[in-house]
Design a protein around this motif. Structure first.
Motif, PDB file in Angstrom:
ATOM      1  N   TYR A 131      72.223  67.835  56.269  1.00 34.44           N
ATOM      2  CA  TYR A 131      72.561  68.249  57.361  1.00 34.44           C
ATOM      3  C   TYR A 131      71.524  69.423  58.138  1.00 34.44           C
ATOM      4  CZ  TYR A 131      76.915  66.357  55.654  1.00 34.44           C
ATOM      5  OH  TYR A 131      77.743  65.483  55.198  1.00 34.44           O
ATOM      6  N   GLY A 132      70.942  70.009  57.342  1.00 31.88           N
ATOM      7  CA  GLY A 132      69.924  70.895  57.852  1.00 31.88           C
ATOM      8  C   GLY A 132      68.914  70.197  58.687  1.00 31.88           C
ATOM      9  N   ASP A 133      68.389  69.072  58.097  1.00 32.76           N
ATOM     10  CA  ASP A 133      67.250  68.237  58.775  1.00 32.76           C
ATOM     11  C   ASP A 133      67.891  67.678  60.076  1.00 32.76           C
ATOM     12  OD1 ASP A 133      65.722  68.710  56.767  1.00 32.76           O
ATOM     13  OD2 ASP A 133      66.284  66.765  55.822  1.00 32.76           O
ATOM     14  N   ILE A 134      69.392  67.499  60.140  1.00 31.77           N
ATOM     15  CA  ILE A 134      69.752  66.941  61.523  1.00 31.77           C
ATOM     16  C   ILE A 134      70.248  67.997  62.330  1.00 31.77           C
ATOM     17  CG2 ILE A 134      71.996  65.725  62.239  1.00 31.77           C
ATOM     18  CD1 ILE A 134      69.930  63.941  60.981  1.00 31.77           C
ATOM     19  N   ILE A 135      70.397  69.131  62.015  1.00 29.69           N
ATOM     20  CA  ILE A 135      70.971  70.198  62.741  1.00 29.69           C
ATOM     21  C   ILE A 135      69.923  71.348  63.218  1.00 29.69           C
ATOM     22  CG2 ILE A 135      72.970  71.941  63.321  1.00 29.69           C
ATOM     23  CD1 ILE A 135      74.650  70.344  61.053  1.00 29.69           C
ATOM     24  N   SER A 136      69.601  72.126  62.096  1.00 32.87           N
ATOM     25  CA  SER A 136      68.618  72.988  62.268  1.00 32.87           C
ATOM     26  C   SER A 136      68.171  73.732  60.991  1.00 32.87           C
ATOM     27  CB  SER A 136      68.999  74.136  63.195  1.00 32.87           C
ATOM     28  OG  SER A 136      69.992  74.594  62.629  1.00 32.87           O
ATOM     29  N   GLU A 137      66.937  74.463  61.079  1.00 29.66           N
ATOM     30  CA  GLU A 137      66.504  75.238  59.896  1.00 29.66           C
ATOM     31  C   GLU A 137      67.671  76.290  59.522  1.00 29.66           C
ATOM     32  OE1 GLU A 137      62.807  77.036  60.077  1.00 29.66           O
ATOM     33  OE2 GLU A 137      61.748  74.962  60.292  1.00 29.66           O
ATOM     34  N   GLU A 138      68.265  76.866  60.415  1.00 29.31           N
ATOM     35  CA  GLU A 138      69.356  77.864  60.244  1.00 29.31           C
ATOM     36  C   GLU A 138      70.429  77.238  59.662  1.00 29.31           C
ATOM     37  OE1 GLU A 138      72.464  80.762  62.785  1.00 29.31           O
ATOM     38  OE2 GLU A 138      71.212  79.124  63.757  1.00 29.31           O
ATOM     39  N   ALA A 139      70.821  76.046  59.982  1.00 26.79           N
ATOM     40  CA  ALA A 139      71.857  75.261  59.215  1.00 26.79           C
ATOM     41  C   ALA A 139      71.716  75.063  57.828  1.00 26.79           C
ATOM     42  CB  ALA A 139      72.139  73.882  60.077  1.00 26.79           C
ATOM     43  N   GLU A 140      70.421  74.774  57.681  1.00 31.21           N
ATOM     44  CA  GLU A 140      70.091  74.374  56.292  1.00 31.21           C
ATOM     45  C   GLU A 140      70.156  75.671  55.250  1.00 31.21           C
ATOM     46  OE1 GLU A 140      66.371  72.582  53.639  1.00 31.21           O
ATOM     47  OE2 GLU A 140      66.120  72.659  55.702  1.00 31.21           O
ATOM     48  N   LEU A 141      69.711  76.914  55.861  1.00 28.74           N
ATOM     49  CA  LEU A 141      69.897  77.978  55.019  1.00 28.74           C
ATOM     50  C   LEU A 141      71.334  78.568  54.926  1.00 28.74           C
ATOM     51  CD1 LEU A 141      67.259  80.114  56.781  1.00 28.74           C
ATOM     52  CD2 LEU A 141      67.063  79.413  54.616  1.00 28.74           C
ATOM     53  N   ILE A 142      72.043  78.285  56.029  1.00 33.83           N
ATOM     54  CA  ILE A 142      73.622  78.536  55.808  1.00 33.83           C
ATOM     55  C   ILE A 142      74.397  77.682  55.120  1.00 33.83           C
ATOM     56  CG2 ILE A 142      75.762  78.865  57.258  1.00 33.83           C
ATOM     57  CD1 ILE A 142      74.228  79.975  59.507  1.00 33.83           C
ATOM     58  N   PHE A 143      74.080  76.406  55.100  1.00 29.91           N
ATOM     59  CA  PHE A 143      74.543  75.455  54.270  1.00 29.91           C
ATOM     60  C   PHE A 143      74.581  75.829  52.621  1.00 29.91           C
ATOM     61  CE2 PHE A 143      74.433  71.121  52.499  1.00 29.91           C
ATOM     62  CZ  PHE A 143      76.148  70.719  52.692  1.00 29.91           C
ATOM     63  N   ASP A 144      73.092  76.180  52.590  1.00 28.57           N
ATOM     64  CA  ASP A 144      72.946  76.608  51.046  1.00 28.57           C
ATOM     65  C   ASP A 144      73.632  77.918  50.557  1.00 28.57           C
ATOM     66  OD1 ASP A 144      71.175  76.362  48.755  1.00 28.57           O
ATOM     67  OD2 ASP A 144      70.164  78.444  49.398  1.00 28.57           O
ATOM     68  N   GLU A 145      73.930  79.008  51.454  1.00 30.36           N
ATOM     69  CA  GLU A 145      74.657  80.110  51.207  1.00 30.36           C
ATOM     70  C   GLU A 145      76.155  79.505  50.983  1.00 30.36           C
ATOM     71  OE1 GLU A 145      73.606  83.254  50.658  1.00 30.36           O
ATOM     72  OE2 GLU A 145      71.646  82.276  50.645  1.00 30.36           O
ATOM     73  N   ILE A 146      76.671  78.859  51.825  1.00 27.91           N
ATOM     74  CA  ILE A 146      77.850  78.453  51.658  1.00 27.91           C
ATOM     75  C   ILE A 146      78.210  77.661  50.168  1.00 27.91           C
ATOM     76  CG2 ILE A 146      79.668  76.395  52.316  1.00 27.91           C
ATOM     77  CD1 ILE A 146      78.593  77.054  55.341  1.00 27.91           C
ATOM     78  N   HIS A 147      77.207  77.006  49.786  1.00 25.25           N
ATOM     79  CA  HIS A 147      77.210  76.311  48.408  1.00 25.25           C
ATOM     80  C   HIS A 147      77.023  77.057  47.255  1.00 25.25           C
ATOM     81  CE1 HIS A 147      78.905  72.354  49.754  1.00 25.25           C
ATOM     82  NE2 HIS A 147      78.095  72.378  50.670  1.00 25.25           N
ATOM     83  N   LYS A 148      76.135  78.254  47.410  1.00 27.18           N
ATOM     84  CA  LYS A 148      75.940  79.020  46.443  1.00 27.18           C
ATOM     85  C   LYS A 148      77.205  80.173  46.162  1.00 27.18           C
ATOM     86  CE  LYS A 148      70.971  79.449  46.537  1.00 27.18           C
ATOM     87  NZ  LYS A 148      69.706  80.417  46.939  1.00 27.18           N
ATOM     88  N   ALA A 149      78.100  80.139  47.283  1.00 25.73           N
ATOM     89  CA  ALA A 149      79.310  81.063  47.105  1.00 25.73           C
ATOM     90  C   ALA A 149      80.020  80.701  46.085  1.00 25.73           C
ATOM     91  CB  ALA A 149      79.896  81.242  48.367  1.00 25.73           C
TER      92      ALA A 149
END
Length: 227
Positions: free
Chosen positions: A98-116
């Motif tokens: 999803y980060g590749d498809i959407i944006s670098e910001e999305a990749e960072l937030i996606f990572d934070e969401i799953h680390k939570a």
């Protein structure tokens, strides 16, 4: 439970469960479907400056990611509750793009969401607070869920997971809702629409995302005293 990572029509990936014959998102486009059904027709449709979302079916976290990005874009304070009985493993999450498809910001937030951590409220950003609940909606107490403005109902299809599409579930979700809350789902089945209407939602059919003719959106209505 076997899971396969597959490509969808917009280039984003989703997961396929061979034993169930079901995928987590539309094969016509995972990101496209989520953006249309849950963000455009759900999150953006509700006009509250501060908004509380309850998602049934965290899955890959795609709906959560798109909501977090939209909250930042709108600078709209958002509390996001989501429930999942079977959280995915790290190896599966890392295989999604999803980060590749959407944006670098999305990749960072996606990572934070799953680390939570699960079952703990975490501030992901200035505008997005997340509580992931690892429980079964059918049996859990969910005392923390209240005054929800938008419901994302993203369980597997009614013919694949019928226990999630029944009156007691919809009645319970109604009880979580604030005044004028809205309910969105990719399903457009007549029985689902009728049950949601009986539970207390004024239902409408909307044009669906690519590959689907229609979807459903409901607005919480006040129940009769004898309901």
């Amino acid at each position: 439970m076997e899971l396969r990572v597959i490509n969808t029509g917009d280039g984003s990936k989703t997961l396929y469960l061979p034993d169930m014959g079901e995928q987590y998102h539309s094969v016509n486009g995972a990101v496209t479907e989520s953006e249309y059904v849950f963000i455009e027709k759900g999150y953006r449709h509700h006009k509250s400056n501060n908004i509380t979302v309850f998602e049934v079916g965290f899955g890959t976290g795609l709906n959560c990611l798109l909501t977090a990005l939209e909250a930042e874009k709108q600078k709209r304070r958002t509390i996001y509750y989501t429930i999942e009985k079977y959280p995915l493993g790290t190896d599966i999450i890392e295989a999604l793009n999803y980060g590749d498809i959407i944006s670098e910001e999305a990749e960072l937030i996606f990572d934070e969401i799953h680390k939570a951590p699960w079952n703990q409220e975490i501030k992901i950003s200035d505008y997005f607070t997340l509580l992931k609940i690892e429980e079964n909606l059918l049996t859990s107490g969910l005392n923390e869920i209240k005054n929800c403005d938008v419901i994302y109902f993203d369980a597997f299809a009614p013919d694949k997971q019928p226990d999630m599409w029944q009156p007691k579930i919809f009645n319970r979700i109604y009880s979580f809702c604030a005044e004028n809350a809205i309910f969105v789902t990719y399903s457009a089945k007549g029985e689902v629409r009728r049950q949601l209407n009986t539970a207390g939602f004024e239902m409408e059919r909307l044009p669906g995302p690519p590959g689907k003719m229609q979807m459903l959106r409901g607005t919480k209505k006040q129940r009769n005293k004898d309901h």
